[in-house]
Design a protein around this motif. Sequence first.
Motif, mmCIF file in Angstrom:
data_model
loop_
_atom_site.group_PDB
_atom_site.id
_atom_site.type_symbol
_atom_site.label_atom_id
_atom_site.label_comp_id
_atom_site.label_asym_id
_atom_site.label_seq_id
_atom_site.Cartn_x
_atom_site.Cartn_y
_atom_site.Cartn_z
ATOM 1 N N LYS A 241 83.960 109.784 33.407
ATOM 2 C CA LYS A 241 83.050 110.723 32.793
ATOM 3 C C LYS A 241 82.243 109.841 31.917
ATOM 4 O O LYS A 241 81.678 109.936 30.868
ATOM 5 C CB LYS A 241 83.867 111.419 31.582
ATOM 6 C CG LYS A 241 85.160 112.522 32.300
ATOM 7 C CD LYS A 241 84.152 113.710 32.360
ATOM 8 C CE LYS A 241 85.046 115.034 33.141
ATOM 9 N NZ LYS A 241 84.984 114.856 34.390
ATOM 10 N N GLU A 242 82.106 108.486 32.436
ATOM 11 C CA GLU A 242 81.364 107.548 31.659
ATOM 12 C C GLU A 242 80.042 107.908 31.413
ATOM 13 O O GLU A 242 79.240 108.410 32.247
ATOM 14 C CB GLU A 242 81.534 106.180 32.295
ATOM 15 C CG GLU A 242 80.941 104.923 31.301
ATOM 16 C CD GLU A 242 81.387 103.457 31.953
ATOM 17 O OE1 GLU A 242 81.164 102.724 31.185
ATOM 18 O OE2 GLU A 242 81.457 103.732 33.152
ATOM 19 N N ASN A 243 79.576 107.701 30.081
ATOM 20 C CA ASN A 243 77.943 108.115 29.825
ATOM 21 C C ASN A 243 77.078 107.056 30.409
ATOM 22 O O ASN A 243 77.440 105.769 29.919
ATOM 23 C CB ASN A 243 77.933 108.198 28.136
ATOM 24 C CG ASN A 243 76.662 108.439 27.714
ATOM 25 O OD1 ASN A 243 75.612 108.375 28.478
ATOM 26 N ND2 ASN A 243 76.392 108.566 26.379
ATOM 27 N N PRO A 244 76.221 107.523 31.001
ATOM 28 C CA PRO A 244 75.275 106.259 31.608
ATOM 29 C C PRO A 244 74.508 105.549 30.483
ATOM 30 O O PRO A 244 74.161 104.406 30.802
ATOM 31 C CB PRO A 244 74.264 107.086 32.346
ATOM 32 C CG PRO A 244 74.305 108.497 32.130
ATOM 33 C CD PRO A 244 75.819 108.841 31.648
ATOM 34 N N ASP A 245 74.277 106.005 29.367
ATOM 35 C CA ASP A 245 73.632 105.368 28.442
ATOM 36 C C ASP A 245 74.502 104.222 27.894
ATOM 37 O O ASP A 245 74.234 103.229 27.402
ATOM 38 C CB ASP A 245 73.427 106.066 27.028
ATOM 39 C CG ASP A 245 72.311 106.821 27.457
ATOM 40 O OD1 ASP A 245 71.296 106.375 27.877
ATOM 41 O OD2 ASP A 245 72.306 108.298 26.762
ATOM 42 N N SER A 246 75.970 104.240 28.222
ATOM 43 C CA SER A 246 76.724 103.053 27.566
ATOM 44 C C SER A 246 76.745 101.850 28.751
ATOM 45 O O SER A 246 77.275 100.926 28.456
ATOM 46 C CB SER A 246 78.247 103.687 27.428
ATOM 47 O OG SER A 246 78.773 103.946 28.499
ATOM 48 N N VAL A 247 76.086 102.142 30.193
ATOM 49 C CA VAL A 247 76.132 101.066 30.877
ATOM 50 C C VAL A 247 74.867 100.206 30.566
ATOM 51 O O VAL A 247 73.734 100.911 30.693
ATOM 52 C CB VAL A 247 76.044 101.907 32.367
ATOM 53 C CG1 VAL A 247 76.028 100.607 33.134
ATOM 54 C CG2 VAL A 247 77.483 102.585 32.645
ATOM 55 N N ARG A 248 75.200 98.937 30.450
ATOM 56 C CA ARG A 248 74.137 98.064 30.241
ATOM 57 C C ARG A 248 73.376 97.791 31.693
ATOM 58 O O ARG A 248 73.977 97.778 32.683
ATOM 59 C CB ARG A 248 74.718 96.761 29.491
ATOM 60 C CG ARG A 248 74.158 96.604 28.394
ATOM 61 C CD ARG A 248 74.708 95.297 27.577
ATOM 62 N NE ARG A 248 75.862 94.982 28.216
ATOM 63 C CZ ARG A 248 76.090 93.763 28.956
ATOM 64 N NH1 ARG A 248 75.100 93.485 29.535
ATOM 65 N NH2 ARG A 248 77.317 93.568 29.524
ATOM 66 N N TRP A 249 72.077 97.486 31.595
ATOM 67 C CA TRP A 249 71.126 97.307 32.660
ATOM 68 C C TRP A 249 71.764 95.702 33.026
ATOM 69 O O TRP A 249 72.004 95.000 32.222
ATOM 70 C CB TRP A 249 69.680 97.188 31.980
ATOM 71 C CG TRP A 249 68.847 96.648 33.133
ATOM 72 C CD1 TRP A 249 68.026 95.444 32.795
ATOM 73 C CD2 TRP A 249 68.118 97.294 34.137
ATOM 74 N NE1 TRP A 249 67.418 95.321 34.083
ATOM 75 C CE2 TRP A 249 67.316 96.483 34.878
ATOM 76 C CE3 TRP A 249 68.209 98.476 34.782
ATOM 77 C CZ2 TRP A 249 66.500 96.737 36.026
ATOM 78 C CZ3 TRP A 249 67.760 98.967 35.918
ATOM 79 C CH2 TRP A 249 66.824 98.040 36.472
ATOM 80 N N ASP A 250 71.945 95.556 34.167
ATOM 81 C CA ASP A 250 72.269 94.294 34.707
ATOM 82 C C ASP A 250 73.883 93.950 34.271
ATOM 83 O O ASP A 250 74.357 92.797 34.566
ATOM 84 C CB ASP A 250 71.448 93.232 34.438
ATOM 85 C CG ASP A 250 71.562 92.039 35.313
ATOM 86 O OD1 ASP A 250 71.662 92.170 36.462
ATOM 87 O OD2 ASP A 250 71.291 91.035 34.748
ATOM 88 N N GLN A 251 74.534 95.052 34.353
ATOM 89 C CA GLN A 251 76.017 94.771 33.712
ATOM 90 C C GLN A 251 76.877 94.505 34.688
ATOM 91 O O GLN A 251 76.862 95.127 35.981
ATOM 92 C CB GLN A 251 76.274 95.995 33.017
ATOM 93 C CG GLN A 251 77.884 96.102 32.532
ATOM 94 C CD GLN A 251 78.352 97.200 31.781
ATOM 95 O OE1 GLN A 251 77.715 97.859 30.914
ATOM 96 N NE2 GLN A 251 79.460 98.118 32.295
#
Length: 441
Positions: A241-251
Amino acid sequence: MAEIKIIIAGAGIAGLAAAVSLRQLNSSGHNFDVHLYERAPELKEIGASIALSPNGLRTLELLGVENALDDNIGYRGPSALPMIYRHWKTNEIVSVDQFVDVPNHKHQTARFHRAHLHDALLQHVPREIIHLNKEIISAEADGAGVTLLFKDGTNVKGDILIGADGLRSKVRTTFNPEHKLHWTGRTLFGSTFDYSLVKDIPDLPPDSTHWWGPKTTFFASRLGRNMYTTVGSFDPRDYSKENPDSVRWDQVADVAPFRELYNEDWNPVVKALAEATPYVRLYPNFAGEPLASWVFGSRVTLVGDAAHTHGGSHAAGGSLALDDALALYLSFRHVLATVDPSQKPSLEDIHRALTLYEKTRRPHTTRLINGVLGSANAIAPATDEELRQRMTNRASTIWLTEHDVNATFAKVVQDEGLIPSIPQSSTANPQKQSSQTQSRL
Ligand SMILES: Cc1cc2nc3c(=O)[nH]c(=O)nc-3n(C[C@H](O)[C@H](O)[C@H](O)COP(=O)(O)OP(=O)(O)OC[C@H]3O[C@@H](n4cnc5c(N)ncnc54)[C@H](O)[C@@H]3O)c2cc1C
């Protein structure tokens, strides 16, 4: 000669290309003092791949960045096709993209490690005009000039500001506080690594290949300098259910879910490529509505992802950024031809040049963004037959990949009823020009 100070926010592909093109205005007797402000502490690109289409490659040549056209730095497959589409399960070729008017090998779609393309541009920008560790927080513009404000409390003033600070541009936000980005529903897994890790995979296609499956796709290609890339696309809501906003670009992400996604019924080549992929990074794909204007306070404009928030769709962003830089150059060259180099261009001159630039680029990129936003969250094909039909009936993107900026600029000038104020060696016969090696600026 009156000095015109141009401040560029961001030293990515768009910012560097704008610096290369605008510095060439000095050959007409004007004195453009160009400076770039970049938040990164060192000059480097992320470890992802980037494709350039014929439009971007032709523009690089016009800008004099011919070092980027070499087969050593950008990979072009033996088929001379920009992309081959294969079936996820059977591995058969279902469809291909073809060039329409790209007779010159060096203008044919090439795939790069981003750092190599960035380095090729950097070779044309003096190091002393790039200011690192300068994180922009906002900008100002008035009749007297522009100001860029940095997180470290300092600021810099100039005559013209070019926002090249990417998808989450602070320059765009300053002048368009209402503009929002939306997650498109897809997040990419991407990896770049040495070709030796995959070269012995049986039946590995030598050309850039896009496998289409019912729920996701898989892209793989050789890159220049003996590198290789694999890119997967997934909907992370299938996993958490991870919020895409919490995924950093290039993580950096766990490679196991990537390998799992391409296991089961995928064909052996894709399975082997996913297995051999040593690590993955995540690229959540965000896009935003087209902007209503690209000119702010008569002195500010945007280039690259800051201007057109289409996300990563159609692998178009690098080439669009280069074309923006060329259009900016053509617009200033046109207006400055009637300005005495001993005088500073007036606010009206700057406004005219930026408006010509906007008219050349905004309609084209708006068409792309509207297409991207219209196809977000498309329903997956219900049957194999439907998947095959979608693959074969893909809309052509030639209008994007073989776009001719010179011809578009010439049309804008003509439609405005403006008299061409310079000898248009590169716009005199745009149709013919597009199939020839174009002359330098
Ligand atoms: C998932 C994905 C895949 C993509 N794949 C492709 C592809 O295959 N081919 C292709 O052509 N394009 C691709 N693109 C698009 C492409 O990456 C960009 O369009 C292209 O790199 C041009 O970027 P830019 O220079 O405008 O922005 P960026 O590359 O984002 O550069 C912006 C620069 O500004 C700096 N900056 C940002 N904010 C600040 C600040 N506040 N202060 C100071 N400096 C700042 C950054 O550090 C950076 O150096 C992809 C994009 C996405 C999202």
